[in-house]
Structure formats: C-alpha cells, structure tokens
Design an enzyme around this catalytic site. Structure first.
Site, PDB file in Angstrom:
ATOM      1  N   ASN A 119      50.317  35.276  43.818  1.00  0.00           N
ATOM      2  CA  ASN A 119      49.139  35.461  44.671  1.00  0.00           C
ATOM      3  C   ASN A 119      49.344  34.685  45.967  1.00  0.00           C
ATOM      4  OD1 ASN A 119      47.984  32.689  44.337  1.00  0.00           O
ATOM      5  ND2 ASN A 119      47.967  33.338  42.199  1.00  0.00           N
ATOM      6  N   LYS A 139      67.181  42.914  34.548  1.00  0.00           N
ATOM      7  CA  LYS A 139      66.559  43.513  35.731  1.00  0.00           C
ATOM      8  C   LYS A 139      66.215  44.980  35.441  1.00  0.00           C
ATOM      9  CE  LYS A 139      67.270  44.447  40.551  1.00  0.00           C
ATOM     10  NZ  LYS A 139      68.266  44.756  41.560  1.00  0.00           N
ATOM     11  N   PRO A 187      46.356  31.831  29.245  1.00  0.00           N
ATOM     12  CA  PRO A 187      45.370  30.829  28.833  1.00  0.00           C
ATOM     13  C   PRO A 187      44.531  30.429  30.039  1.00  0.00           C
ATOM     14  CG  PRO A 187      47.570  29.864  29.004  1.00  0.00           C
ATOM     15  CD  PRO A 187      47.730  31.352  29.166  1.00  0.00           C
ATOM     16  N   ASP A 188      43.247  30.211  29.841  1.00  0.00           N
ATOM     17  CA  ASP A 188      42.397  29.702  30.921  1.00  0.00           C
ATOM     18  C   ASP A 188      42.427  28.180  30.825  1.00  0.00           C
ATOM     19  OD1 ASP A 188      40.262  28.781  32.510  1.00  0.00           O
ATOM     20  OD2 ASP A 188      39.379  30.787  32.455  1.00  0.00           O
ATOM     21  N   ILE A 189      43.185  27.571  31.738  1.00  0.00           N
ATOM     22  CA  ILE A 189      43.448  26.127  31.641  1.00  0.00           C
ATOM     23  C   ILE A 189      42.155  25.336  31.861  1.00  0.00           C
ATOM     24  CG2 ILE A 189      44.879  24.257  32.533  1.00  0.00           C
ATOM     25  CD1 ILE A 189      46.783  26.531  33.590  1.00  0.00           C
ATOM     26  N   LYS A 219      32.757  28.442  32.022  1.00  0.00           N
ATOM     27  CA  LYS A 219      33.963  27.639  31.760  1.00  0.00           C
ATOM     28  C   LYS A 219      33.610  26.288  31.149  1.00  0.00           C
ATOM     29  CE  LYS A 219      36.927  29.997  34.822  1.00  0.00           C
ATOM     30  NZ  LYS A 219      38.357  30.246  34.864  1.00  0.00           N
TER      31      LYS A 219
HETATM   32  O1  C5P Z   1      38.321  32.586  36.543  1.00  0.00           O
HETATM   33  P1  C5P Z   1      38.866  32.203  37.872  1.00  0.00           P
HETATM   34  O2  C5P Z   1      40.348  32.389  37.985  1.00  0.00           O
HETATM   35  O3  C5P Z   1      38.143  32.735  39.049  1.00  0.00           O
HETATM   36  O4  C5P Z   1      38.588  30.621  37.923  1.00  0.00           O
HETATM   37  C1  C5P Z   1      39.107  29.811  38.874  1.00  0.00           C
HETATM   38  C2  C5P Z   1      39.243  28.423  38.327  1.00  0.00           C
HETATM   39  O5  C5P Z   1      39.799  28.460  37.035  1.00  0.00           O
HETATM   40  C3  C5P Z   1      40.185  27.563  39.153  1.00  0.00           C
HETATM   41  O6  C5P Z   1      39.743  26.239  39.063  1.00  0.00           O
HETATM   42  C4  C5P Z   1      41.516  27.765  38.446  1.00  0.00           C
HETATM   43  O7  C5P Z   1      42.366  26.669  38.662  1.00  0.00           O
HETATM   44  C5  C5P Z   1      41.086  27.874  37.006  1.00  0.00           C
HETATM   45  N1  C5P Z   1      41.925  28.756  36.169  1.00  0.00           N
HETATM   46  C6  C5P Z   1      42.666  28.200  35.155  1.00  0.00           C
HETATM   47  N2  C5P Z   1      43.396  29.004  34.324  1.00  0.00           N
HETATM   48  C7  C5P Z   1      43.403  30.345  34.483  1.00  0.00           C
HETATM   49  C8  C5P Z   1      42.632  30.926  35.513  1.00  0.00           C
HETATM   50  C9  C5P Z   1      41.925  30.096  36.351  1.00  0.00           C
HETATM   51  O8  C5P Z   1      42.668  26.981  35.033  1.00  0.00           O
HETATM   52  N3  C5P Z   1      44.110  31.100  33.672  1.00  0.00           N
END
Ligand code: C5P
Length: 397
Positions: A208, A286, A303-305, A341
């Site tokens: 991104n 490749k 994973p959503d950190i 979150k």
């Molecule tokens: O859900 P979204 O990506 O919009 O949320 C943004 C926040 O979540 C940011 O603080 C980003 O660092 C964190 N994030 C994360 N892990 C992910 C996606 C987003 O920690 N997989």
C-alpha cells in the site's frame, strides 16, 4: 547540564581525534565524568598523556592489561557509563561494531556494553559513501546505536563531502539530548510503522502507499521524551528513527510476531498500514504467463495486530493507540473501529485522493477517545507526532 553523568569516550584512529580532546573539555565543563578509551590507531593521532590529562582520569588502552583488569575489568568498564560515545567512529570501528568483533579493548567494550551508544563517524568521503560503510551504518542504526554527523566540508585529505566529524559542541548537544531525563524515561513504548508487503510469488507482492513517515515521526517524538522505543516497521520509504530498537519485517504475520516479542510495554502505537489480506495461494516460484488464462489469486485474512493486542487478557499495554485511515465518514467509522478493536484511542485521518496525506508530509487527524472526538488542525507529521507523544505522556502520568 551533564552534572554527575558518566561518559565512556572511545577515541578511534582518525585525524578528527584532535577534536575529541576539545570534546573532553566541553563535557567536563558541564560536570560530566569522562573515562577515556584510546584505540591503538587513536594513539597515532593523540597521546595518552593529553587524553588522560584533559579527562582528569586514567586512559584505558589494552584489553590484556593485568593492571587495568585488576582495577576495573573490561566488562565492568563497559557498564559504568550512562552513555558510551565513540568519537571519532572510524570506518574500521564501525565495521567491527556492525560485525560484533571484539579483538581489542574498544570493540570488546562496545560488544559487552548494555549502555546506549552514540557514535560520531569521521572518515574520508569515499570511505563514508562506500556501500560497505553504508551497510554497516544501517546495521548499527537497527541495533539502536545513535549517530551524530558526519558533516559536509573540506577534509584533511583534500577532498570535499560528508565525512567530517561533528564539532564538539554538536556532539555535546546530542549527548545532552540522549541523557536528558525526559518525562517518558523508564517507559517502554512500541510503535508499528510503514506498510506490509504480502508476497504473491518470490518477485511480486501486494503493498500500500504508506511511507512510514507518520509512524517514524511518532517513534522519534517518543524517544525524544526519553521513552525506550521498540520500532517495528514494514518496508517503509523513510529511514527509521535514530537511537531506537528497530525490528524490520515484511508481512503482517511477521509484524505480529515482532510485536508479541516486544511485549510487555507501557504503551503501544499501531501506526502501520497493515494489509488486511495476504495471498493464500502465494507461489514459491515466479508465476508465468501461460495460455491457460490469467492467474487466480486467493486470499486469507491477516491477523489484526491492533485488535489482538487490545483484547489481550494478560499483558495488555496500559495504553493502546490505533490509527484509522478512512476515505469517508471518518469520525463515524473511526469511532466504531475504536469499539470494535478494543483500543483506547484512535487517530483517524482522511486519506482520500486529493488530501495528499498518504505518503505526504502533512496530516489532519481527529483523536478519538472514550470521551469523544477532537479535531486537530492540519499540520506537519512531526507536529502531529509531538502532540500525540505529549498526550501519551499525560496518559502514562
Ligand atoms: O481495520 P483498519 O486496517 O482500518 O485499522 C487500522 C488500525 O489497525 C491501524 O492502527 C493498524 O495499524 C491496525 N491494523 C493491525 N493489523 C491489521 C490491520 C490493521 O494492527 N491486520
């Protein structure tokens, strides 16, 4: 002022060593105690007698000096100081430090120390620009070593360019900055920053537009307030802050692992733009064009950190700050995100095309907490970072 602060000063072998004599004077004028260490090559440029006389202290030179070992073993010597300063840091000393060599007193002390290290490089411009030195510089910065200089200018060897050691007063200012007892002294803060790269195959990835500028500014601002910063970064465009522990990762999964490894912390700021999905069908070869049509990529959720850390039952940081890059209904979306979150604050910004925020130098954010939302005027990313760091300081009280 540096009253009562203890500096271990390692003087390497370069013509700039003469400036280190003045550096000793300047440090002592400010009340610092200076223990000098002179390398063999350093002795070619300044005499042990002048170093010792100016420092008002014994000068240490030998790894295998029985007298010194009996008086103060080299391990102990590496630990006595509040800060280790290497000035001049020659190309050779930098290479040894980067490789972890320990074949003389200076390099052994640098490997054995658990004290922060500041180095002031000085060398010929070509040596400074050589890819080996630049590679070593990158390694040393990642290891958390702070760097002051070098400056541009005429060199003793007749060339011109970067390589001159910073002036003694510039080094003193940097030392004062590193030793200042900022309000976050003793606090450990984690910052994530930059994009992630999710591989499609060995040469292609999904990324991104995050440059890492805002996260880097936050890491720098927290460190300037005295925090012990662990900086976990994806492949960003901007260099990580000096003087912090840097952990470089590529993917979201690696970032989560690095974050888990960095805990416990007093506060965590998740400024990274983490990919929500990774390519589950990533190939270890490749992908080739073929007559069978276009490749099909399948995705898996990353994973959503932020969520994982926010919802930890044990070891959750006292303050968890997330970011929300939105393109519409910024405040509503970000408020909902804070709840979903489970983080304490969300720093929300509008990254829709035309705002110039993603990858730009300015940011216009809204801080969302349990008490509501607060719009901050558009300002530089450094200013946003300073304001956020000040709020974090208040919250950590
Ligand atoms: O859900 P979204 O990506 O919009 O949320 C943004 C926040 O979540 C940011 O603080 C980003 O660092 C964190 N994030 C994360 N892990 C992910 C996606 C987003 O920690 N997989």
């Amino acid at each position: 002022m540096l009253a009562g602060k203890h500096i271990l000063l390692i003087i390497g072998g370069g013509i700039a060593a003469f400036k280190s004599l003045d550096l000793i004077r300047r440090l002592r004028e400010r009340g610092a105690v200076v223990t000098p260490v002179l390398t063999r090559a350093g002795e070619e440029f300044v005499t042990p007698l002048s170093v010792s006389a100016l420092a008002g202290n014994k000068v240490f030179r030998d790894l295998f000096d029985l007298g010194d070992e009996a008086e103060m073993g080299h391990i102990q010597l590496s630990r006595i100081a509040d800060l280790v300063v290497v000035a001049p840091a020659t190309a050779d000393l930098m290479a040894k430090m980067a490789q972890g060599l320990a074949n003389d007193l200076a390099s052994t002390l640098l490997l054995a120390t658990d004290t922060p290290v500041l180095m002031a490089p000085a060398m010929n411009v070509r040596m400074w620009e050589h890819s080996a030195t630049q590679r070593n510089l990158g390694t040393l910065k990642s290891d958390g070593i702070s760097v002051v200089g070098p400056n541009d200018g005429d060199m003793a060897c007749g060339e011109f360019g970067p390589g001159r050691m910073s002036e003694p007063l510039e080094i003193v200012a940097e030392i004062e900055g590193r030793l200042a007892d900022g309000p976050l002294k003793g606090k450990r803060v984690l910052v994530t920053s930059g994009p992630t790269h999710e591989p499609i195959d060995p040469v292609r990835y999904i990324a991104n537009r995050s440059s890492g500028a805002q996260g880097t500014a936050i890491g720098r601002a927290l460190s300037a307030l005295g925090a012990d910063v662990v900086f976990v970064t994806g492949p960003a465009d901007v260099a990580p802050p000096d003087g912090v522990q840097v952990i470089k990762v590529q993917t979201a999964q690696e970032m989560l692992e690095a974050v888990n490894g960095a805990l416990p912390v007093d506060a965590a700021v998740f400024a990274a733009a983490v990919a929500d999905w990774r390519v589950s069908s990533a190939s270890d070869r490749k992908l080739k064009k073929s007559n069978d049509g276009l490749p099909v990529l399948t995705f898996a959720e990353n994973p959503d950190i932020l969520k994982t850390v926010s919802q930890m039952k044990k070891g959750r940081p006292g303050l968890v700050v997330g970011f929300a890059a939105e393109t519409n209904d910024v405040i509503d979306n970000a408020t909902a995100k804070r709840e979903r979150k489970g983080c304490d604050w969300i720093v929300a910004n509008d990254v829709s095309t035309g705002t110039g925020i993603m990858g730009g130098s300015e940011n216009a954010v809204t801080l969302i907490t349990a008490d509501g939302s607060e719009d901050w005027p558009r300002m530089g990313k450094d200013a946003v970072a300073a304001k956020l760091a000040a709020r974090i300081t208040e919250a950590l009280g």
